[in-house]
Design a protein around this motif. Structure first.
Motif, short mmCIF file in Angstrom:
data_model
loop_
_atom_site.label_atom_id
_atom_site.label_comp_id
_atom_site.label_asym_id
_atom_site.label_seq_id
_atom_site.Cartn_x
_atom_site.Cartn_y
_atom_site.Cartn_z
N ARG A 12 0.82 -1.20 0.00
CA ARG A 12 0.00 0.00 0.00
C ARG A 12 0.87 1.26 0.00
O ARG A 12 1.88 1.34 0.70
N LEU A 13 0.45 2.24 -0.80
CA LEU A 13 1.16 3.51 -0.92
C LEU A 13 0.28 4.64 -0.42
O LEU A 13 -0.96 4.54 -0.40
N SER A 14 0.91 5.73 -0.03
CA SER A 14 0.20 6.98 0.22
C SER A 14 0.64 7.97 -0.85
O SER A 14 1.70 7.81 -1.47
N PRO A 15 -0.16 9.00 -1.11
CA PRO A 15 0.24 9.99 -2.13
C PRO A 15 1.62 10.60 -1.86
O PRO A 15 2.34 10.95 -2.80
N GLN A 16 2.00 10.70 -0.58
CA GLN A 16 3.30 11.28 -0.25
C GLN A 16 4.46 10.38 -0.67
O GLN A 16 5.60 10.84 -0.82
N GLU A 17 4.18 9.08 -0.83
CA GLU A 17 5.24 8.12 -1.18
C GLU A 17 5.39 7.93 -2.69
O GLU A 17 6.18 7.11 -3.12
N LEU A 18 4.62 8.66 -3.47
CA LEU A 18 4.70 8.51 -4.92
C LEU A 18 6.09 8.90 -5.44
O LEU A 18 6.71 9.86 -4.95
N ASP A 19 6.54 8.16 -6.44
CA ASP A 19 7.81 8.47 -7.08
C ASP A 19 7.74 9.88 -7.68
O ASP A 19 6.79 10.22 -8.39
N PRO A 20 8.74 10.73 -7.40
CA PRO A 20 8.73 12.09 -7.98
C PRO A 20 8.61 12.09 -9.50
O PRO A 20 8.01 13.01 -10.08
N ALA A 21 9.18 11.08 -10.16
CA ALA A 21 9.07 11.01 -11.62
C ALA A 21 7.62 10.84 -12.05
O ALA A 21 7.17 11.44 -13.04
N LEU A 22 6.85 10.04 -11.30
CA LEU A 22 5.43 9.88 -11.61
C LEU A 22 4.67 11.17 -11.38
O LEU A 22 3.78 11.54 -12.15
N ARG A 23 5.00 11.87 -10.32
CA ARG A 23 4.35 13.15 -10.05
C ARG A 23 4.57 14.13 -11.19
O ARG A 23 3.66 14.85 -11.61
N ARG A 24 5.79 14.16 -11.71
CA ARG A 24 6.09 15.08 -12.81
C ARG A 24 5.30 14.73 -14.06
O ARG A 24 4.85 15.60 -14.80
N GLN A 25 5.11 13.42 -14.30
CA GLN A 25 4.34 13.01 -15.47
C GLN A 25 2.87 13.41 -15.37
O GLN A 25 2.21 13.62 -16.39
N LEU A 26 2.37 13.52 -14.14
CA LEU A 26 0.98 13.94 -13.95
C LEU A 26 0.81 15.44 -14.07
O LEU A 26 -0.32 15.94 -14.09
N GLY A 27 1.90 16.18 -14.14
CA GLY A 27 1.82 17.62 -14.27
C GLY A 27 1.98 18.31 -12.93
O GLY A 27 1.76 17.72 -11.86
N ALA A 28 2.39 19.56 -12.99
CA ALA A 28 2.62 20.33 -11.77
C ALA A 28 1.31 20.55 -11.02
O ALA A 28 0.27 20.82 -11.61
N GLY A 29 1.40 20.41 -9.70
CA GLY A 29 0.24 20.70 -8.86
C GLY A 29 -0.92 19.75 -9.08
O GLY A 29 -2.08 20.18 -9.05
N ALA A 30 -0.64 18.46 -9.32
CA ALA A 30 -1.73 17.49 -9.51
C ALA A 30 -2.63 17.47 -8.28
O ALA A 30 -2.14 17.37 -7.15
N PRO A 31 -3.94 17.59 -8.45
CA PRO A 31 -4.85 17.65 -7.30
C PRO A 31 -4.91 16.32 -6.56
O PRO A 31 -4.54 15.27 -7.09
N PRO A 32 -5.36 16.34 -5.31
CA PRO A 32 -5.41 15.12 -4.50
C PRO A 32 -6.19 13.99 -5.16
O PRO A 32 -5.82 12.82 -5.01
N VAL A 33 -7.28 14.30 -5.90
CA VAL A 33 -8.08 13.23 -6.49
C VAL A 33 -7.25 12.42 -7.48
O VAL A 33 -7.40 11.19 -7.58
N VAL A 34 -6.36 13.06 -8.21
CA VAL A 34 -5.52 12.36 -9.17
C VAL A 34 -4.48 11.51 -8.44
O VAL A 34 -4.24 10.34 -8.77
N LEU A 35 -3.85 12.09 -7.42
CA LEU A 35 -2.81 11.38 -6.68
C LEU A 35 -3.39 10.18 -5.94
O LEU A 35 -2.79 9.09 -5.93
N GLU A 36 -4.54 10.35 -5.32
CA GLU A 36 -5.17 9.24 -4.60
C GLU A 36 -5.61 8.14 -5.56
O GLU A 36 -5.49 6.94 -5.25
N SER A 37 -6.13 8.52 -6.72
CA SER A 37 -6.53 7.52 -7.71
C SER A 37 -5.32 6.73 -8.18
O SER A 37 -5.38 5.50 -8.32
N LEU A 38 -4.22 7.42 -8.43
CA LEU A 38 -3.03 6.74 -8.92
C LEU A 38 -2.44 5.82 -7.87
O LEU A 38 -2.05 4.68 -8.18
N THR A 39 -2.36 6.25 -6.62
CA THR A 39 -1.81 5.38 -5.59
C THR A 39 -2.69 4.15 -5.39
O THR A 39 -2.19 3.05 -5.15
N GLY A 40 -4.02 4.31 -5.50
CA GLY A 40 -4.90 3.15 -5.41
C GLY A 40 -4.66 2.16 -6.52
O GLY A 40 -4.60 0.95 -6.30
N ASP A 41 -4.51 2.66 -7.74
CA ASP A 41 -4.23 1.77 -8.87
C ASP A 41 -2.86 1.12 -8.76
O ASP A 41 -2.69 -0.06 -9.09
#
Length: 533
Positions: free
Chosen positions: A313-342
């Motif tokens: 299990r991951l939390s949004p804070q544990e996401l790889d920085p490279a993945l965060r950059r691919q989602l775009g700057a300032g990705a909203p919580p709904v996107v980060l939570e959806s991605l960590t769940g997947d």
């Protein structure tokens, strides 16, 4: 049935009395003239509701009920017409209602009540088939991978693949078979995904939705699962009961991951909606309820898989920085939570598949795109199909595109990990679409509502097939959500059940495969015994 008729009839009768009393109190002549018009209105409304619900719940109601609803609606319409004609003639000519007119109105009313009670007799519970062994030829079969992507739509996949942003899905479109699949209405998520997994509509598999309402007036354990629409029944007909979400589902049909072990093909499943309780004949199983904050004991199999799965299990804070950059700057919580769940589901799935590479069929559900589509699909549609140049719309479109790119990368990695003959099916039981005029009107005052997508319509889902025996570039037309399971069974060389509501999409397969595997049928898979431990 009779208790419900008495209760709701009394309530509606009392409401009608309260509405009419101010106009008819101490005015018997006015009351006598208003009664035929009241009967006419009641019959017309009942006819409209019966006809509407026969159409709206066509896939959900038990066999025979739909026909009776339509016949009842026709009779009520005829009765309303007779009462209207009688009342109109007496009103225009100011005639008194004689004995014959009174008798006619009484007979029409009594027959209408009878037809509404008698329609219940159309319901006959299906008798389970007698158990019988499977008679299926043994042979080498391809491994099956089924990946469900909630709300995926070709309205997003086709333009993004054409722009080079989805290279693996573009390969599937070119070298595999693909097509839209017609969903069912109302598009209740749990019912849709179980229809896809069983090849049967809700009237057969019994899953109508996730929320039920208690009905103690009808019996100690009585429940309401399909509420009437268009009359705000939830506000008054449930008597304040908020309902509750089901933990386990009493499915009346076998899912594909339950059928295959009975045919000698091991299977595993991760994250499928309405899959609790887990089937113990699978190699591994984690239901969608497992991924909530409070999973139930029936949500995982075998018992030790739950503790291992939680380690991923991951939390949004544990996401790889490279993945965060691919989602775009300032990705909203709904996107980060959806991605960590997947990502949690993907990691567990990859681990379990690696643990037992001999598993013959595996099923994975990725729900994260659903929340992203609900939040941003309107903006994606505006940019891709309407050329909206506004920064807000372009940002929303980029969120959707980036999420599809993440899913594409996972599918490519999954396919590259496999060896030998295999078939991959990428499916969605229903898609997303821009918000309609009514939704835009109701949400027009909310900031960002124009960028949102709608999941309430019966938007077409998707089916992509790739691998052994699949005809490259095949376009599947006229496919339905119930056709997926029969098609996948045929892809593995198994017969199709005669009691299935779907059919094999033979246009997906090349001529050589069709020649080697003539289409065969058997009465039902429901009678297959469970495999011995």
């Amino acid at each position: 049935m009779l208790s419900g008729l008495g209760l709701y009839g009394s309530l509606l009768g009392l409401l009608s009395l309260l509405l009419h009393l101010p106009w008819t109190a101490r005015r018997p002549r006015r009351a006598r003239r208003a009664l035929p018009w009241g009967i006419t209105a009641a019959l017309a409304v009942a006819a409209l509701l019966d006809g509407t619900h026969a159409s709206y719940f066509a896939y959900f109601l038990p066999p025979g009920i739909n026909d009776r609803l339509i016949r009842t609606a026709l009779w009520l319409s005829l009765g309303a017409l007779i009462c209207f004609y009688t009342a109109l003639l007496h009103t225009l000519h100011r005639r008194r209602y004689g004995r014959r007119s009174q008798t006619l109105l009484a007979v029409v009313s009594l027959l209408s009540i009878y037809t509404m009670i008698e329609r219940r007799e159309a319901f006959r519970p299906r008798q389970p088939p007698a158990p019988r062994p499977a008679v299926v030829e043994a042979g080498l079969r391809p491994q099956l991978w089924v990946v469900g992507i909630d709300t995926a739509t070709f309205d997003a996949i086709l333009p993004l693949a054409g722009q080079g942003r989805l290279p693996f899905l573009a390969t599937l479109l070119k070298d595999g078979a693909y097509g839209r699949i017609e969903t069912i209405s109302p598009p209740r998520r749990e019912a849709l995904w179980i229809t896809l997994a069983t090849g049967k509509y809700p009237d057969k598999h019994g899953v109508t939705g996730a929320r039920v309402y208690r009905a103690p007036w009808a019996g100690p354990d009585a429940q309401l699962r399909l509420l009437p629409v268009g009359i705000s029944f939830r506000n008054w007909g449930t008597f304040g009961d908020p309902g509750y979400r089901l933990v386990t589902y009493s499915r009346e049909s076998l899912t594909l991951w339950e059928i295959l072990p009975r045919l000698g093909v091991s299977s595993g499943m991760v994250g499928w909606p309405a899959s609790a309780p887990v089937p113990e004949e699978t190699v591994f199983a984690l239901t969608e309820r497992f991924f909530t904050d409070a999973p139930e004991p029936q949500s995982s199999w075998p018992p030790d898989v739950a503790s291992r799965a939680r380690l991923f299990r991951l939390s949004p804070q544990e996401l790889d920085p490279a993945l965060r950059r691919q989602l775009g700057a300032g990705a909203p919580p709904v996107v980060l939570e959806s991605l960590t769940g997947d990502l949690w589901r993907q990691s567990i799935f990859s681990f379990l598949v690696e643990q037992d590479r001999e598993t013959g069929a595996v099923f994975l559900m990725l729900p994260g795109l659903r929340a992203v589509s609900r939040r941003f699909f309107g903006g994606f549609d505006a940019v891709q199909f309407q050329g909206d140049p506004t920064p807000e719309a372009r940002e929303a479109a980029e969120r959707v595109a980036a999420y599809y790119a993440q899913l594409d990368a996972f599918l490519a990695e999954l396919w590259a990990r496999g060896e030998g003959p295999r078939v991959m099916a990428v499916v969605s039981a229903a898609g997303a679409e821009p918000r309609g005029f009514r939704e835009r009107l109701l949400g027009g005052m909310e900031a960002g509502s124009a960028l949102e997508g709608s999941l309430s319509g019966a938007s077409d889902g998707i089916l992509l097939l790739y691998g052994e025996g699949i005809r490259p570039g095949a376009l599947l037309t006229g496919a339905r959500v119930a056709d997926v399971t029969p098609t996948l069974l045929y892809a593995l060389g198994f017969p199709v059940a005669r009691d299935s509501d779907g059919q094999v999409l033979t246009s997906a397969f090349d001529k050589g495969f069709l020649a080697r595997h003539p289409l065969t049928v058997l009465p039902s898979y429901e009678a297959l015994p469970k495999p011995r431990s």
